[in-house]
Design an enzyme around this catalytic site. Sequence first.
Site, PDB file in Angstrom:
ATOM      1  N   GLY A   1      47.734  32.957  37.038  1.00  0.00           N
ATOM      2  CA  GLY A   1      47.355  33.147  38.296  1.00  0.00           C
ATOM      3  C   GLY A   1      48.280  32.478  39.392  1.00  0.00           C
ATOM      4  O   GLY A   1      48.015  32.363  40.513  1.00  0.00           O
TER       5      GLY A   1
ATOM      6  N   ASN B   1      42.907  41.806  31.360  1.00  0.00           N
ATOM      7  CA  ASN B   1      41.788  41.070  31.535  1.00  0.00           C
ATOM      8  C   ASN B   1      41.556  41.074  32.955  1.00  0.00           C
ATOM      9  O   ASN B   1      42.207  40.260  33.936  1.00  0.00           O
ATOM     10  CB  ASN B   1      42.033  39.491  31.140  1.00  0.00           C
ATOM     11  CG  ASN B   1      41.157  38.463  31.332  1.00  0.00           C
ATOM     12  OD1 ASN B   1      40.029  39.132  31.598  1.00  0.00           O
ATOM     13  ND2 ASN B   1      41.305  37.143  31.392  1.00  0.00           N
ATOM     14  N   TRP B   2      40.406  41.802  33.302  1.00  0.00           N
ATOM     15  CA  TRP B   2      39.969  42.028  34.657  1.00  0.00           C
ATOM     16  C   TRP B   2      39.425  40.584  35.364  1.00  0.00           C
ATOM     17  O   TRP B   2      39.583  40.505  36.623  1.00  0.00           O
ATOM     18  CB  TRP B   2      39.290  43.132  35.089  1.00  0.00           C
ATOM     19  CG  TRP B   2      39.902  44.505  34.559  1.00  0.00           C
ATOM     20  CD1 TRP B   2      41.215  44.716  33.991  1.00  0.00           C
ATOM     21  CD2 TRP B   2      39.242  45.743  34.930  1.00  0.00           C
ATOM     22  NE1 TRP B   2      41.318  46.030  33.739  1.00  0.00           N
ATOM     23  CE2 TRP B   2      40.126  46.923  34.455  1.00  0.00           C
ATOM     24  CE3 TRP B   2      38.002  45.969  35.613  1.00  0.00           C
ATOM     25  CZ2 TRP B   2      39.789  48.070  34.682  1.00  0.00           C
ATOM     26  CZ3 TRP B   2      37.794  47.572  35.579  1.00  0.00           C
ATOM     27  CH2 TRP B   2      38.623  48.547  35.325  1.00  0.00           C
ATOM     28  N   LYS B   3      39.096  39.944  34.576  1.00  0.00           N
ATOM     29  CA  LYS B   3      38.355  38.577  34.941  1.00  0.00           C
ATOM     30  C   LYS B   3      37.114  39.104  35.729  1.00  0.00           C
ATOM     31  O   LYS B   3      36.550  40.103  35.509  1.00  0.00           O
ATOM     32  CB  LYS B   3      39.219  37.388  36.034  1.00  0.00           C
ATOM     33  CG  LYS B   3      40.559  37.442  34.819  1.00  0.00           C
ATOM     34  CD  LYS B   3      41.346  36.241  35.482  1.00  0.00           C
ATOM     35  CE  LYS B   3      42.622  35.979  34.440  1.00  0.00           C
ATOM     36  NZ  LYS B   3      43.496  34.880  34.731  1.00  0.00           N
TER      37      LYS B   3
ATOM     38  N   SER C   1      50.991  35.221  34.712  1.00  0.00           N
ATOM     39  CA  SER C   1      51.680  35.865  35.741  1.00  0.00           C
ATOM     40  C   SER C   1      52.682  36.675  35.294  1.00  0.00           C
ATOM     41  O   SER C   1      53.891  36.896  35.792  1.00  0.00           O
ATOM     42  CB  SER C   1      52.499  34.433  36.485  1.00  0.00           C
ATOM     43  OG  SER C   1      51.364  33.700  37.144  1.00  0.00           O
TER      44      SER C   1
ATOM     45  N   GLU D   1      39.884  29.605  31.346  1.00  0.00           N
ATOM     46  CA  GLU D   1      39.122  29.546  32.365  1.00  0.00           C
ATOM     47  C   GLU D   1      37.448  29.188  31.808  1.00  0.00           C
ATOM     48  O   GLU D   1      36.946  28.546  32.539  1.00  0.00           O
ATOM     49  CB  GLU D   1      38.972  30.715  33.137  1.00  0.00           C
ATOM     50  CG  GLU D   1      40.316  30.862  34.151  1.00  0.00           C
ATOM     51  CD  GLU D   1      40.905  32.331  34.304  1.00  0.00           C
ATOM     52  OE1 GLU D   1      40.058  33.362  34.132  1.00  0.00           O
ATOM     53  OE2 GLU D   1      41.868  32.442  34.744  1.00  0.00           O
TER      54      GLU D   1
ATOM     55  N   HIS E   1      39.775  31.768  26.549  1.00  0.00           N
ATOM     56  CA  HIS E   1      40.646  31.452  27.793  1.00  0.00           C
ATOM     57  C   HIS E   1      40.589  30.360  28.340  1.00  0.00           C
ATOM     58  O   HIS E   1      39.411  29.678  28.443  1.00  0.00           O
ATOM     59  CB  HIS E   1      39.901  32.790  28.576  1.00  0.00           C
ATOM     60  CG  HIS E   1      41.016  33.182  29.630  1.00  0.00           C
ATOM     61  ND1 HIS E   1      41.085  32.306  30.872  1.00  0.00           N
ATOM     62  CD2 HIS E   1      41.933  34.039  29.718  1.00  0.00           C
ATOM     63  CE1 HIS E   1      42.195  32.769  31.720  1.00  0.00           C
ATOM     64  NE2 HIS E   1      42.505  33.836  31.075  1.00  0.00           N
TER      65      HIS E   1
ATOM     66  N   GLU F   1      48.825  31.476  26.589  1.00  0.00           N
ATOM     67  CA  GLU F   1      48.910  31.283  28.137  1.00  0.00           C
ATOM     68  C   GLU F   1      48.726  30.030  28.668  1.00  0.00           C
ATOM     69  O   GLU F   1      47.688  29.527  28.404  1.00  0.00           O
ATOM     70  CB  GLU F   1      47.421  32.133  28.590  1.00  0.00           C
ATOM     71  CG  GLU F   1      47.041  33.347  27.998  1.00  0.00           C
ATOM     72  CD  GLU F   1      45.999  34.270  28.927  1.00  0.00           C
ATOM     73  OE1 GLU F   1      46.560  35.504  29.216  1.00  0.00           O
ATOM     74  OE2 GLU F   1      45.130  33.461  29.195  1.00  0.00           O
TER      75      GLU F   1
HETATM   76  P1  13P Z   1      47.602  36.341  35.521  1.00  0.00           P
HETATM   77  O1  13P Z   1      48.238  37.428  35.070  1.00  0.00           O
HETATM   78  O2  13P Z   1      46.561  36.737  36.731  1.00  0.00           O
HETATM   79  O3  13P Z   1      48.231  35.168  35.550  1.00  0.00           O
HETATM   80  O4  13P Z   1      46.343  35.878  34.335  1.00  0.00           O
HETATM   81  C1  13P Z   1      46.633  35.934  33.190  1.00  0.00           C
HETATM   82  C2  13P Z   1      45.601  35.494  32.399  1.00  0.00           C
HETATM   83  O5  13P Z   1      44.917  34.525  32.406  1.00  0.00           O
HETATM   84  C3  13P Z   1      45.044  36.800  31.434  1.00  0.00           C
HETATM   85  O6  13P Z   1      43.992  36.207  30.512  1.00  0.00           O
END
Ligand code: 13P
Length: 252
Positions: A175, A9-11, A215, A99, A97, A169
Amino acid sequence: MRQKIVAGNWKMNKTFLEAEELVAQVAEALEKRNLSNTAVVLCPPFPYLELATDIAKEAKFSVGAQNVYPDDSGAFTGEVSPPMLASMEVEYCIIGHSERRKYFTESHEFLARKLDALLRHKIIPVFCCGEVLPERVAKKHFKVVEKQLNESLFHLKKNDMAKVVIAYEPVWAIGTGMNATPEQAQEMHAFIRGLIEKKYSKKLAEEITILYGGSCNAKNAKELFVKPDVDGGLIGGASLKAEEFIAIVDSL
Ligand code: 13P
């Protein structure tokens, strides 16, 4: 056999040229690998989906979107619909997600609509769930995840549920560099599988793919993936460098 998946997931990261480079590097590295029963999925931002699906035609990865709107078309400025994704050969789509739940206040009900819309267009939903830190500290994490599944997912009929990928998650792990321990991940994944067994069947519970995210990196992926109910990962930060992402794929 349960499908194993490593999804990146590149966000909201990468310029067009950087995206082009990263997709090419991942494609090249995967070329040399034998990926039986493992799907690698790249989820770049919307503007780079076509670039990714173009390369994916000749490569060993699939493409996913990071979001979708639940209607097919209409006056929803800035949004992207399931038929648009399907017409670009996007095979997966992340929904729920944390976020999006947090910054865009997406409700359980709205996520249920997205889920239905994706399934109507034969796109595989990657449904994210997970608790925030105060909920874990208060030992409410199982209840929280159960509610997320109940309210957005468990209205599905068995044959549709079989098409869904779940990603656990824990929000406190995203993060932060503080991944869930393999035991914490395993415990929650087994709990989720138990809920699916209760609601649907043992067979479906055993067949559904449950990913861990938060993470996850090249150093800790193996110890997480070795757990019996962890079928791979949804990778954020560590998916932005080809070498590290591929090392995670190799850990599966
Ligand atoms: P990180 O791997 O940066 O912690 O993010 C996980 C994530 O939100 C994947 O969707």
